[in-house]
Design a protein around this motif. Structure first.
Motif, PDB file in Angstrom:
ATOM      1  N   THR A  40     -39.149  17.585  42.982  1.00  0.00           N
ATOM      2  CA  THR A  40     -38.021  17.037  43.723  1.00  0.00           C
ATOM      3  C   THR A  40     -38.224  15.541  43.904  1.00  0.00           C
ATOM      4  O   THR A  40     -39.302  15.108  44.305  1.00  0.00           O
ATOM      5  CB  THR A  40     -37.915  17.703  45.117  1.00  0.00           C
ATOM      6  OG1 THR A  40     -37.805  19.115  44.927  1.00  0.00           O
ATOM      7  CG2 THR A  40     -36.702  17.201  45.878  1.00  0.00           C
ATOM      8  N   LEU A  41     -37.207  14.769  43.547  1.00  0.00           N
ATOM      9  CA  LEU A  41     -37.243  13.324  43.768  1.00  0.00           C
ATOM     10  C   LEU A  41     -36.403  13.026  45.005  1.00  0.00           C
ATOM     11  O   LEU A  41     -35.284  13.511  45.119  1.00  0.00           O
ATOM     12  CB  LEU A  41     -36.667  12.570  42.566  1.00  0.00           C
ATOM     13  CG  LEU A  41     -37.296  12.831  41.198  1.00  0.00           C
ATOM     14  CD1 LEU A  41     -36.760  11.840  40.175  1.00  0.00           C
ATOM     15  CD2 LEU A  41     -38.812  12.753  41.257  1.00  0.00           C
ATOM     16  N   VAL A  42     -36.960  12.237  45.902  1.00  0.00           N
ATOM     17  CA  VAL A  42     -36.255  11.911  47.143  1.00  0.00           C
ATOM     18  C   VAL A  42     -36.141  10.406  47.257  1.00  0.00           C
ATOM     19  O   VAL A  42     -37.124   9.682  47.075  1.00  0.00           O
ATOM     20  CB  VAL A  42     -37.022  12.447  48.378  1.00  0.00           C
ATOM     21  CG1 VAL A  42     -36.196  12.237  49.643  1.00  0.00           C
ATOM     22  CG2 VAL A  42     -37.400  13.905  48.207  1.00  0.00           C
ATOM     23  N   GLN A  43     -34.920   9.969  47.529  1.00  0.00           N
ATOM     24  CA  GLN A  43     -34.688   8.537  47.635  1.00  0.00           C
ATOM     25  C   GLN A  43     -33.595   8.346  48.665  1.00  0.00           C
ATOM     26  O   GLN A  43     -32.466   8.783  48.455  1.00  0.00           O
ATOM     27  CB  GLN A  43     -34.233   8.015  46.276  1.00  0.00           C
ATOM     28  CG  GLN A  43     -34.216   6.539  46.156  1.00  0.00           C
ATOM     29  CD  GLN A  43     -33.579   6.148  44.841  1.00  0.00           C
ATOM     30  OE1 GLN A  43     -32.865   6.932  44.220  1.00  0.00           O
ATOM     31  NE2 GLN A  43     -33.807   4.928  44.434  1.00  0.00           N
ATOM     32  N   GLY A  44     -33.940   7.721  49.798  1.00  0.00           N
ATOM     33  CA  GLY A  44     -32.988   7.637  50.891  1.00  0.00           C
ATOM     34  C   GLY A  44     -32.625   9.058  51.284  1.00  0.00           C
ATOM     35  O   GLY A  44     -33.497   9.894  51.461  1.00  0.00           O
ATOM     36  N   GLY A  45     -31.347   9.346  51.343  1.00  0.00           N
ATOM     37  CA  GLY A  45     -30.936  10.701  51.689  1.00  0.00           C
ATOM     38  C   GLY A  45     -30.724  11.592  50.470  1.00  0.00           C
ATOM     39  O   GLY A  45     -30.386  12.761  50.616  1.00  0.00           O
ATOM     40  N   ASP A  46     -30.917  11.037  49.293  1.00  0.00           N
ATOM     41  CA  ASP A  46     -30.619  11.795  48.073  1.00  0.00           C
ATOM     42  C   ASP A  46     -31.818  12.577  47.571  1.00  0.00           C
ATOM     43  O   ASP A  46     -32.923  12.055  47.515  1.00  0.00           O
ATOM     44  CB  ASP A  46     -30.193  10.850  46.947  1.00  0.00           C
ATOM     45  CG  ASP A  46     -28.830  10.236  47.206  1.00  0.00           C
ATOM     46  OD1 ASP A  46     -28.113  10.761  48.095  1.00  0.00           O
ATOM     47  OD2 ASP A  46     -28.491   9.243  46.542  1.00  0.00           O
ATOM     48  N   GLU A  47     -31.555  13.815  47.177  1.00  0.00           N
ATOM     49  CA  GLU A  47     -32.603  14.650  46.577  1.00  0.00           C
ATOM     50  C   GLU A  47     -32.148  15.142  45.222  1.00  0.00           C
ATOM     51  O   GLU A  47     -31.031  15.603  45.073  1.00  0.00           O
ATOM     52  CB  GLU A  47     -32.858  15.875  47.460  1.00  0.00           C
ATOM     53  CG  GLU A  47     -33.924  15.633  48.496  1.00  0.00           C
ATOM     54  CD  GLU A  47     -34.387  16.927  49.152  1.00  0.00           C
ATOM     55  OE1 GLU A  47     -34.706  16.855  50.344  1.00  0.00           O
ATOM     56  OE2 GLU A  47     -34.406  17.979  48.473  1.00  0.00           O
ATOM     57  N   THR A  48     -33.025  15.007  44.230  1.00  0.00           N
ATOM     58  CA  THR A  48     -32.726  15.497  42.885  1.00  0.00           C
ATOM     59  C   THR A  48     -33.864  16.405  42.471  1.00  0.00           C
ATOM     60  O   THR A  48     -35.026  16.071  42.685  1.00  0.00           O
ATOM     61  CB  THR A  48     -32.690  14.333  41.862  1.00  0.00           C
ATOM     62  OG1 THR A  48     -31.971  13.253  42.436  1.00  0.00           O
ATOM     63  CG2 THR A  48     -32.054  14.759  40.560  1.00  0.00           C
ATOM     64  N   THR A  49     -33.523  17.533  41.896  1.00  0.00           N
ATOM     65  CA  THR A  49     -34.568  18.420  41.406  1.00  0.00           C
ATOM     66  C   THR A  49     -34.592  18.371  39.891  1.00  0.00           C
ATOM     67  O   THR A  49     -33.540  18.428  39.254  1.00  0.00           O
ATOM     68  CB  THR A  49     -34.294  19.857  41.897  1.00  0.00           C
ATOM     69  OG1 THR A  49     -34.207  19.813  43.312  1.00  0.00           O
ATOM     70  CG2 THR A  49     -35.425  20.784  41.515  1.00  0.00           C
TER      71      THR A  49
END
Ligand SMILES: Nc1nc2c(c(=O)[nH]1)N[C@H]1C(S)=C(S)[C@@H](COP(=O)(O)O)O[C@H]1N2
Ligand SMILES: [Mo]
Length: 168
Positions: A40-49
């Protein structure tokens, strides 16, 4: 042989001898089509799996042959950490935090990311790296593999079983 060729040959031989044991070279492997989420990549409020397919299909794959200090040994294949971060806008972060499935966590600031070529390995000898054998994602510094094995360099940032990468 002309002087130029002789010089070139000598340079190639010298380079072969001096080259670090574990360099990264572009891989000829086919990217994975395994689509289960692995990180999982987390950046600010965004999460991408991302799955192995997401990672391998979007970035250049590299091979490196090394013996990992935890035991696994052979040809590791993966992507440059720097490329993965850039692909997902995490190269803008002041630092990134990587966390493993066991809760172990490290920070890498931008300077550290620039300074060393890090491989985020997705395969060992062509196979996905099992979760019970430090996989599916292992971070390593191939150029320092021999020193790591010999206990001559710090390996605290060789995090294995990486499950989260977040920018801050
Ligand atoms: N996922 C994960 N990666 C990790 C660790 C860990 O506990 N978990 N330990 C780190 C540390 S502090 C070191 S020195 C090396 C070797 O860890 P070990 O001595 O616990 O085997 O791996 C690093 N990578
Ligand atoms: Mo450690």
């Amino acid at each position: 042989m002309t002087g130029t060729w002789r010089w070139l040959l000598a340079a190639m031989v010298a380079w072969t001898i001096a080259a670090p044991a574990a360099e990264m070279t572009p891989s000829e492997r086919e990217p994975s089509d395994a689509d289960e989420p692995v990180v999982t990549l987390v950046q600010g409020g965004d999460e991408t799996t991302l799955s192995l397919a997401d990672i391998e299909q979007s970035l250049t794959l590299f091979d490196t042959e090394l013996e990992h200090f935890e035991g696994p040994s052979g040809t590791f294949t993966g992507v440059r950490l720097r490329d993965l971060l850039a692909e997902h806008g995490l190269d803008e972060a002041r630092r990134v935090r990587l966390t493993g499935s066991d809760g172990y966590t490290i920070f890498l600031d931008r300077e550290e990311i620039e300074a060393k070529e890090r491989l985020l390995a997705t395969r060992l000898d062509g196979e996905p790296i099992p979760a019970d054998a430090f996989g599916p994602l292992m971070l390593m510094v191939p150029a320092e593999a021999d020193a790591a094995l010999a206990g001559e360099t710090s390996v605290t940032k060789w995090i294995w079983a990486v499950t989260t990468i977040s920018g801050s």
